[in-house]
Design a protein around this motif. Structure first.
Motif, mmCIF file in Angstrom:
data_model
loop_
_atom_site.group_PDB
_atom_site.id
_atom_site.type_symbol
_atom_site.label_atom_id
_atom_site.label_comp_id
_atom_site.label_asym_id
_atom_site.label_seq_id
_atom_site.Cartn_x
_atom_site.Cartn_y
_atom_site.Cartn_z
ATOM 1 N N SER A 1 0.829 -1.213 0.000
ATOM 2 C CA SER A 1 0.000 0.000 0.000
ATOM 3 C C SER A 1 0.855 1.251 0.000
ATOM 4 O O SER A 1 0.530 2.237 -0.643
ATOM 5 N N ILE B 1 0.858 4.265 -2.766
ATOM 6 C CA ILE B 1 0.669 5.667 -2.418
ATOM 7 C C ILE B 1 1.841 6.515 -2.885
ATOM 8 O O ILE B 1 1.660 7.602 -3.424
ATOM 9 N N TYR C 1 -1.001 12.553 -5.983
ATOM 10 C CA TYR C 1 -0.950 13.630 -4.985
ATOM 11 C C TYR C 1 0.384 13.645 -4.253
ATOM 12 O O TYR C 1 0.824 14.658 -3.744
ATOM 13 N N HIS D 1 1.863 11.518 4.326
ATOM 14 C CA HIS D 1 0.946 10.973 3.331
ATOM 15 C C HIS D 1 0.969 9.441 3.282
ATOM 16 O O HIS D 1 -0.034 8.793 3.481
ATOM 17 N N ARG E 1 0.312 7.583 6.855
ATOM 18 C CA ARG E 1 -1.029 7.829 7.380
ATOM 19 C C ARG E 1 -2.086 7.086 6.581
ATOM 20 O O ARG E 1 -3.005 6.502 7.127
ATOM 21 N N ASN E 2 -1.946 7.070 5.274
ATOM 22 C CA ASN E 2 -2.953 6.392 4.472
ATOM 23 C C ASN E 2 -2.759 4.883 4.449
ATOM 24 O O ASN E 2 -3.712 4.120 4.382
ATOM 25 N N ALA E 3 -1.486 4.487 4.494
ATOM 26 C CA ALA E 3 -1.249 3.040 4.418
ATOM 27 C C ALA E 3 -1.665 2.341 5.706
ATOM 28 O O ALA E 3 -1.931 1.154 5.708
ATOM 29 N N GLN F 1 -4.306 2.671 7.396
ATOM 30 C CA GLN F 1 -5.730 2.344 7.542
ATOM 31 C C GLN F 1 -6.069 0.871 7.380
ATOM 32 O O GLN F 1 -6.712 0.298 8.261
ATOM 33 N N TYR G 1 -13.537 3.395 11.998
ATOM 34 C CA TYR G 1 -13.313 3.710 10.595
ATOM 35 C C TYR G 1 -14.245 4.814 10.118
ATOM 36 O O TYR G 1 -13.840 5.743 9.432
ATOM 37 N N ASP H 1 -13.207 8.147 8.461
ATOM 38 C CA ASP H 1 -13.458 8.327 7.026
ATOM 39 C C ASP H 1 -14.952 8.378 6.758
ATOM 40 O O ASP H 1 -15.618 7.351 6.709
#
Lengths: 554, 292, 306
Positions: free
Chosen positions: C195, C199, C204, C222, C225-227, C229, C296, C300
Motif C-alpha cells: 500500500s 501511495i 498527490y 501521506h 497515514r494512508n497506508a 488504515q 473507521y 473516514d
C-alpha cells in the motif's frame, strides 16, 4: 545438505550442554522439612496396618502430582478417572482395603463373621475413628454411604457392584429407599445379607466408591458435596481450583498412627504430558503417573542412570485386547476368531508400547490370582491363521472394520494389527472416532473389531469374568455367551475353598480362549516417576500411590 | 481482435508476456509443477511402501530411527519410511487442496456474482449469510463439521469447500460490483448492449481471470486448512498419510525425532510458497491496474 | 452518524442471533452421548439412562433450543459435562490467558511487521527489501502450528531458553506470542509495503514532492497515514479472532486459554463447552468488527454511505 550437517552438529552440542545446564538447575531444592537425621525405613510389610520405623522419617513437606484432566468428581460415589481415583484415596477409607492379594479389614475391627452358607456378613467397626469434620464414625454411616451409592438420583456408576446385597437392585430401580440386606443392629455393628454366596463381597467393600461419607455433610451440600468432600481418609480437602489444582492437607487424626508423614499433597491439573515431564525433570513436580510420561521420552528415561531411583514399576491390573463382536458375521464364527488370534503378532504390539506393556496370552494379568504363566493357547503363526480361515470357508478378500478412539497409542496399535492381518489376506479398515463415541458404539454393538481395555479394581478373576464374559454382563462388549462359562462363574462366586475356586477360574479361562472371544494383546506395566527425594514410595494397581506412607528426604 | 494489421493484444496474451518476465512467479510455478508431478508419480517414485511398518525401521526400544542410507528421511513411530509417506502424502494434501479450493471458487463465483449482478433482496440475503459465516473462525467451523460427519477424503473436500467459499464470495461480490461501475461497462450500456452482452463480453473475462488467481492462491489456504484439521486429528483417516497427520503423529517426538515434523512441515511450507508466488504472479499479470 | 451506528448495531445483533442458532444446531448434530462423558466407561446402561434424564436430554429439540436462548441471554452458556461447572465460568477463567496472548501477539505483529514494511517500501528493490520480503513469504507460507513446533524445538530444546509450555509469566508467553507475531507480522509487512508503494507513486504524492516537501514528510504525512488504515482494520480483526482463542498455537504451547479449552472439549465431546466457546469466539469477532467499523467511520466519512 550443509544445513542438515550443521543442524546435527548443533544438536550434538546442545545435547551435551543441556544436561549440564539442567543438572545445575535441579540441585537447588530446599524442602520445608526439619533437619532431623533419619533412618531408611524399610518398605511396609504385607500387614493390615503397616508401621513406620521407630526413629521416624522426617515429618512434613509436600508432594505434588501432575495430571492432564480434572478429577471428574471428588465425591466418593462418583469418582472414576485417574485424578479422581487419587483424590478418593486421599480423602476416604472404608471397611476393607486391599493388601497383598486380597481385601483385609481397615476400618472394620476384625474379619467379619460369615454365616456357614456364606450369605450373612457381620462387621464390627473400630470405635473412635473420626470424620474430617470431627464426628465419630458409626455403623449407621456405612449403611448410609452404601445406600447412597445405590440411589438412582445420584446415578453412581459403581452401583451395580453392590447388587449381591439383598434389596440393592430394588433401590437402584427406585422401588425402595434402602436395601433390606443392610442392617445396623447396634452402634458399631453392621450386617449384610446377600442374595447368593459371593466370595467377592469383601473386595467390593475395599472399593473407594463404597467408602464411608458423613450424612450431615452430604445433606448440607447436596449436589455440591463433591466440592466440599469429607471422609475418613489420610488427607482432608483443602482447596479445589478447577483446571488448576486440588490441594489436600494432612489429617492429624487419621486412624493409622504415624500416617500421613507429609503435611500436604497437591494435584496439578490441566498439565499435558510433555510439559509435565519437563517440570518433573526440573523438580517442580514430584510424581508423574505412567500416562503422563510421553511414550516418546520413555526409552530415554529408562536408560538414563540419573533416573534409576525415580522409576517405580508395578505390574498393573490393566489388560488390553482386540475386541471382536461375537454376534456379527463373520466374527460369529469361532474359526475366524481363532484365525485372528493366530495372525496377530503380540510381541510386535508390545514392542510398540515402548516398555509400557507386557505380552498377554490369556485373560488374566500376572498379578491376578488364577494367572497361569504356562498358559499360551495361541502362538503367532500366520500360516496356521490362513489355514484356519480356510477351514471357516473364507479366504482372500475378507474385509473387517477396526474402530478406535482418539489415543495415539491406539492408532499405532491399530495400524500394526492392520498390517498383521494384511499378511493373511484380510483387509482392515480403521475407523477413528472420539473416545466417548467409540465407547458408545462398542456398547451398542455397532462395531466389528475394536481396541478395548479393562482395569481390574479387585485382585480377583471374578472382576473380569463377571463383568466381561458372562452372558449379558454389563461390560461384555464382545457379546460373548457360553452357558458353560456362566455356570462355572456362578459356582466360583460361591466356592469357599480358595484353591478349588482358583481352579474354576483357570478352567473358565481355557474355555473362553478356546472360544477365542477376543484377541488378548498386553497387560500394562505401570510406571510412576517420582523425584528421588521421595522415600517410601508405595503403590497398588487397584488404587494408585499411597501418599500417606511417603516422606521426603531433605 | 485485429484492427488493420496491428498485433494481437488481448488480455491473455498481455498477461502471458508479463508472466514470463516475472521470475518469482516462474519459481513458484516450477515448485508447484514439481510437486504435482511427484504426487502423481508417487507410487512409482517412492522407495518403500508408505503404510508398511518395517521391523528394521524401529530402534531397539521401538522408536523411530533417524535418516540413514535405507530410509532417506528416517522412519516414523511405526517404522514406516518417511520419504515414501511424504510423497504419498503429497497426493492427499494436493488433492484436497486443489479440488477443495476449486469447489470453493465455483460456489463463490456463482453466489457472489449472482448476488452482485441481480441485487435486491437476493443479494441482501446472500451477503448477510456470508456475514454470519465469516464470523465463525474457519478452523472451528471445519472442526465442528468434521466432528459431526467424521469424513473420509471426499467429504473432507466438501467440508473445506463449504467453509472456505464465504471469504471468496465476498471478494468476488465486491469485484463484480466495481466492474459494473467501470467506465467501459457504462460505455457499453450507453451504446445499448444488452445485459447478456455486457456479461459475456466484459464481466466474465475479468471474473475468469479473478477466478484463476483465486484458484491458485486459495490452494495454499485450503491445504493449510486440511493440514490443520489432520493435525488436530479430524482430517484424513488412518493410515493414509497427509502432511498434516504426519506432523501430528510426530508432535510428541519433537525432541527425539525432529525429522518427523521437519520434513512434512517444510514440504507444506514450500508448497504454500509455490502457490502463493504463482498466484501473485498471475494476479500481477492479469490485472494491469496493479503496479508492484 | 447516530443512524449509522444504530443500523450497524442492529445488524450486529441479528448476526449474533443467527450465530447462536447455528451453533446450537451444530451442537445438536454432534453424535455423542454426554451421559457417557459424565458416567465414565464403567457405567452401565441403566445408570446412563438416569444421567441422561438428569441432564434434560430427553426433551424435544425446540424446548432445548428456547431453553438455550433464554440461558444465553442471561449470560449462562450452559454447564460442562466433564468439568461440572458453568461454561461461562470456564471461559472467564481462561480469558485472561487468551487475552494476554492476543494482545502480546498483536503487539509483536506490529513491532515486527510495520518497521519491515516501511523499510521495504522506502528502499524498494534493495537487498533488504528482497531479504525481508522473502522472509515474509516464508512467514506467510509456514503452517502456524508447524511454526510453533519448530520454535519449540529450537528454543526450548536445542537452546533451552524458554519453558516448554503452560501458562505463566513473560517467559512462557514469549514463544507463542512470537509465533503469532511472525505469521501475522509477515502479512502486515507485505500489506504495508504494497500500500505504501501504491501511495508513493500516486499523483498527490508527486504533487507534494513537487511542492518541495521533504521525503521524510512525504513519508510520514501521506504514505504512512494512508497506508496505516487497512492495517488498523486488520488489527481489529486479528484481535477479535485471537480473543476467541487461537486454537493451534494454544494447543502446541499448552497455553491454557479458550482455544485449548475448546480443543479439549472437542476431543471429549463436551458439547456445552464446544458450543459456548465457539459462540464466544464468533461474538468476539463480530463485536470487534463492529468497533473497527465505528472507528473507521469516524475517521473516514465516506464509509457511512455504504
Amino acid at each position: 545438505m550443509t544445513r542438515k550437517r550443521s543442524c546435527w552438529l548443533a544438536v550434538v552440542v546442545s545435547m551435551v550442554m543441556v544436561p549440564i545446564l539442567l543438572s545445575g538447575c535441579g540441585a537447588t531444592q530446599a524442602p520445608a522439612a526439619t533437619q532431623v537425621p533419619m533412618e531408611q525405613a524399610t518398605q511396609p510389610a504385607v500387614s493390615p496396618t503397616p508401621t513406620v520405623a521407630a526413629a521416624g522419617p522426617v515429618q512434613g513437606g509436600s508432594i505434588t502430582v501432575a495430571f492432564q484432566d480434572d478429577p471428574n468428581s471428588l465425591d466418593a460415589a462418583l469418582g472414576y478417572n485417574l485424578p479422581a481415583w487419587q483424590s478418593l484415596m486421599n480423602l476416604y477409607r472404608g471397611l476393607m482395603i486391599y493388601e497383598g492379594d486380597r481385601a483385609v479389614p481397615d476400618m472394620a475391627a476384625d474379619w467379619p463373621e460369615i454365616s456357614p452358607a456364606g450369605l450373612v456378613y457381620t462387621f464390627k467397626i473400630k470405635p473412635g475413628i473420626k470424620f474430617h469434620n470431627g464426628r465419630e464414625v458409626e455403623a449407621a454411616d456405612f449403611a448410609y454411604s452404601l445406600n447412597r451409592v445405590l440411589d438412582p438420583e445420584l446415578a453412581s456408576w459403581a452401583n451395580y457392584y453392590l447388587i449381591s446385597i439383598a434389596g440393592a437392585q430394588d433401590v437402584i430401580d427406585g422401588k425402595a429407599e434402602e436395601a433390606a440386606g443392610i442392617e445396623v443392629p447396634d452402634k458399631y455393628t453392621i450386617r449384610f445379607t446377600l442374595t447368593a454366596p459371593d466370595m467377592t463381597f469383601m473386595n467390593i467393600l475395599a472399593l473407594p466408591n463404597n467408602w464411608v461419607v458423613p450424612k450431615e455433610e452430604v445433606e448440607k451440600w447436596g449436589k455440591d458435596f463433591g466440592l466440599h468432600p469429607v471422609g475418613t481418609g489420610p488427607f482432608m480437602f483443602k482447596e479445589y481450583v478447577p483446571g488448576e489444582k486440588v490441594v489436600f492437607a494432612k489429617n492429624p487424626d487419621f486412624f493409622h498412627a504415624g500416617q500421613p508423614i507429609i503435611d500436604e499433597t497437591t494435584l496439578y491439573l490441566g498439565v499435558d504430558p510433555s510439559t509435565a515431564l519437563l517440570r518433573e525433570e526440573k523438580g517442580e513436580v514430584d510424581v508423574l503417573f505412567g500416562d503422563m510420561i510421553p511414550t516418546a521420552d520413555f526409552p530415554r528415561l529408562m536408560s538414563d542412570p540419573k533416573y534409576k531411583d525415580w522409576m517405580y514399576q508395578e505390574s498393573s491390573m490393566y489388560t488390553w485386547w482386540l475386541g471382536l463382536n461375537n454376534k456379527k458375521p463373520p466374527l460369529d464364527n469361532k474359526l475366524v476368531r481363532q484365525a485372528l488370534n493366530l495372525a496377530i503378532n503380540t510381541e510386535k504390539v508390545v514392542k510398540l508400547t515402548a516398555g509400557k506393556g507386557a505380552p498377554l496370552y490369556g485373560l488374566y494379568p500376572a498379578s491376578c490370582p488364577g494367572f497361569d504363566p504356562s498358559f499360551r493357547p495361541y502362538t503367532y503363526d500366520p500360516v496356521a491363521a490362513k489355514a484356519r480361515l480356510g477351514e471357516a470357508g473364507l479366504g482372500e478378500g475378507l474385509q473387517l472394520e477396526l474402530l478406535i478412539g482418539d489415543g495415539t497409542l491406539e492408532a499405532t496399535l491399530a495400524q500394526s494389527i492392520q498390517q498383521d492381518l494384511a499378511q493373511i489376506g484380510v483387509t482392515v479398515d480403521i475407523k477413528q472416532v472420539a473416545g466417548t463415541v467409540a465407547t458408545d458404539m462398542i456398547t451398542a454393538g455397532e462395531a466389528q473389531m475394536y481396541l478395548n481395555d479393562w482395569y481390574m479394581i479387585q485382585p480377583d478373576a471374578a472382576d473380569l469374568i463377571n463383568n466381561l464374559y458372562m452372558t449379558d454382563a454389563g461390560s461384555n462388549q464382545d457379546f460373548y455367551s457360553n452357558p458353560q462359562v456362566d455356570e462355572l462363574a456362578r459356582q466360583a462366586l460361591g466356592e469357599q475353598n480358595r484353591d478349588k475356586r482358583l481352579q474354576l477360574y483357570r478352567d473358565m479361562e481355557k474355555i473362553i480362549m478356546e472360544d477365542a472371544a477376543h484377541v488378548p494383546l498386553y497387560t500394562g506395566v505401570s510406571f510412576y516417576m517420582h523425584n528421588s527425594r521421595i522415600q517410601g514410595f508405595y503403590s497398588r494397581s487397584e488404587y494408585g500411590p499411597f501418599f500417606e506412607r511417603m516422606w521426603i528426604q531433605p | 481482435m485485429e484492427v488493420g494489421g496491428r498485433e494481437h493484444h488481448s488480455l491473455w496474451s498481455d498477461a502471458w508476456r508479463r508472466l514470463k518476465k516475472d521470475r518469482a512467479a516462474l519459481a513458484g510455478a516450477i515448485i508447484c509443477l514439481t510437486l504435482i508431478i511427484v504426487a502423481l508419480l508417487a507410487p512409482w517414485l517412492a522407495p518403500h511402501e508408505p503404510n508398511l511398518g518395517y521391523a528394521e525401521g524401529l530402534s531397539d526400544v521401538g522408536g523411530p530411527i533417524s535418516p540413514n542410507a535405507r530410509f532417506l528421511l528416517g522412519t516414523d513411530t511405526l517404522g514406516r519410511d518417511v520419504l515414501s509417506r511424504l510423497m504419498h502424502g503429497a497426493r492427499v494434501s494436493l488433492l484436497v487442496g486443489i479440488v477443495g479450493n476449486g469447489l470453493a471458487v465455483l460456489i463463490a463465483l456463482v453466489l457472489g456474482a449472482t448476488a452482485a449482478f441481480v441485487g435486491g433482496w437476493l443479494e441482501a440475503v446472500i451477503m448477510r449469510f456470508t456475514d454470519v459465516m465469516m464470523a465463525f473462525p474457519t478452523l472451528l467451523l471445519a472442526m465442528a463439521l468434521s466432528v459431526i460427519l467424521r469424513p473420509g477424503i471426499d467429504i473432507l473436500i466438501v467440508i473445506i469447500a463449504l467453509v472456505y467459499w464465504v471469504y471468496l464470495a465476498r471478494i468476488i461480490h465486491g469485484r463484480v460490483l466495481s466492474i459494473k461501475e467501470m467506465d467501459f461497462v457504462m460505455a457499453a450500456r450507453s451504446i445499448g448492449d444488452t445485459q447478456t452482452r455486457i456479461l459475456t463480453r466484459h464481466v466474465v473475462p475479468h471474473l475468469v481471470s479473478e477466478a484463476i488467481v483465486y484458484a491458485t492462491l486459495g490452494v495454499a489456504s485450503t491445504m493449510l486448512m486440511e493440514a490443520s484439521l489432520s493435525f488436530l486429528g479430524l482430517g484424513i483417516r488412518l493410515p493414509t498419510a497427509s502432511w498434516g497427520s504426519m506432523i501430528a503423529e510426530g508432535e510428541s517426538y519433537y525432541r527425539s525425532a525432529p525429522w518427523l515434523i521437519l520434513a512434512p512441515g517444510l514440504m507444506l511450507m514450500l508448497t504454500v510458497l509455490g502457490f502463493n508466488l504463482m498466484g501473485d504472479g498471475l494476479r500481477d499479470a492479469l490485472d494491469p491496474q496493479q503496479r508492484r | 452518524m447516530t443512524r449509522y451506528i444504530i443500523r450497524r448495531f442492529l445488524g450486529m445483533l441479528l448476526v449474533i442471533f443467527v450465530i447462536l442458532t447455528v451453533t446450537f444446531i451444530l451442537a445438536y448434530l454432534i453424535p455423542a452421548d454426554p451421559a457417557r462423558a459424565v458416567g465414565g466407561p464403567k457405567a452401565n446402561a441403566q445408570t446412563l439412562a438416569l444421567i441422561r434424564q438428569d441432564l434434560g436430554l430427553d426433551e424435544p429439540i425446540y424446548v432445548q433450543y428456547f431453553r438455550y436462548l433464554g440461558r444465553v441471554l442471561r449470560g449462562d452458556l450452559g454447564t460442562s459435562f466433564v468439568q461440572r461447572r458453568g461454561v461461562t465460568d470456564i471461559i472467564l477463567q481462561r480469558l485472561p490467558a487468551t487475552a494476554a496472548l492476543a494482545f502480546a501477539g498483536v503487539l509483536l505483529e506490529l513491532l515486527m511487521g510495520i518497521p519491515i514494511g516501511i523499510i521495504s517500501a522506502v528502499w524498494q528493490r534493495s537487498f533488504w527489501d528482497r531479504a525481508f520480503m522473502l522472509l515474509a513469504l516464508f512467514g506467510v507460507a509456514a503452517p502456524p502450528f508447524w511454526l510453533g513446533l519448530v520454535l519449540l524445538y529450537l528454543f526450548t530444546y536445542r537452546l533451552p531458553l524458554f519453558p516448554t509450555g503452560g501458562v505463566g509469566g513473560l517467559s512462557h508467553l514469549f514463544l507463542p506470542a512470537f509465533t503469532l507475531g511472525l505469521a501475522g507480522g509477515a502479512w502486515y509487512a507485505r500489506m504495508l509495503r504494497s500500500s505504501m508503494l501504491d501511495i508513493l507513486q500516486a499523483d498527490y504524492v508527486r504533487t507534494a514532492r513537487a511542492k518541495g516537501l521533504s521525503e521524510q514528510a512525504v513519508l510520514v504525512r501521506h504514505a504512512l497515514r494512508n497506508a496505516i488504515q487497512p492495517i488498523v482494520t486488520m488489527v481489529g480483526m486479528d484481535l477479535g479472532y485471537y480473543l476467541g482463542g487461537v486454537l493451534l498455537t494454544e494447543v502446541v504451547f499448552s497455553w491454557h486459554g479458550i482455544g485449548k479449552e475448546m480443543w479439549q472439549a472437542v476431543t471429549k465431546m463436551d458439547i456445552p463447552v464446544v458450543v459456548g466457546t465457539v459462540t464466544f469466539a464468533a461474538v468476539a469477532i463480530v463485536v470487534m468488527n463492529f468497533v473497527v467499523d465505528l472507528l473507521y467511520s469516524a475517521i473516514d466519512p465516506r464509509v457511512r454511505l455504504t
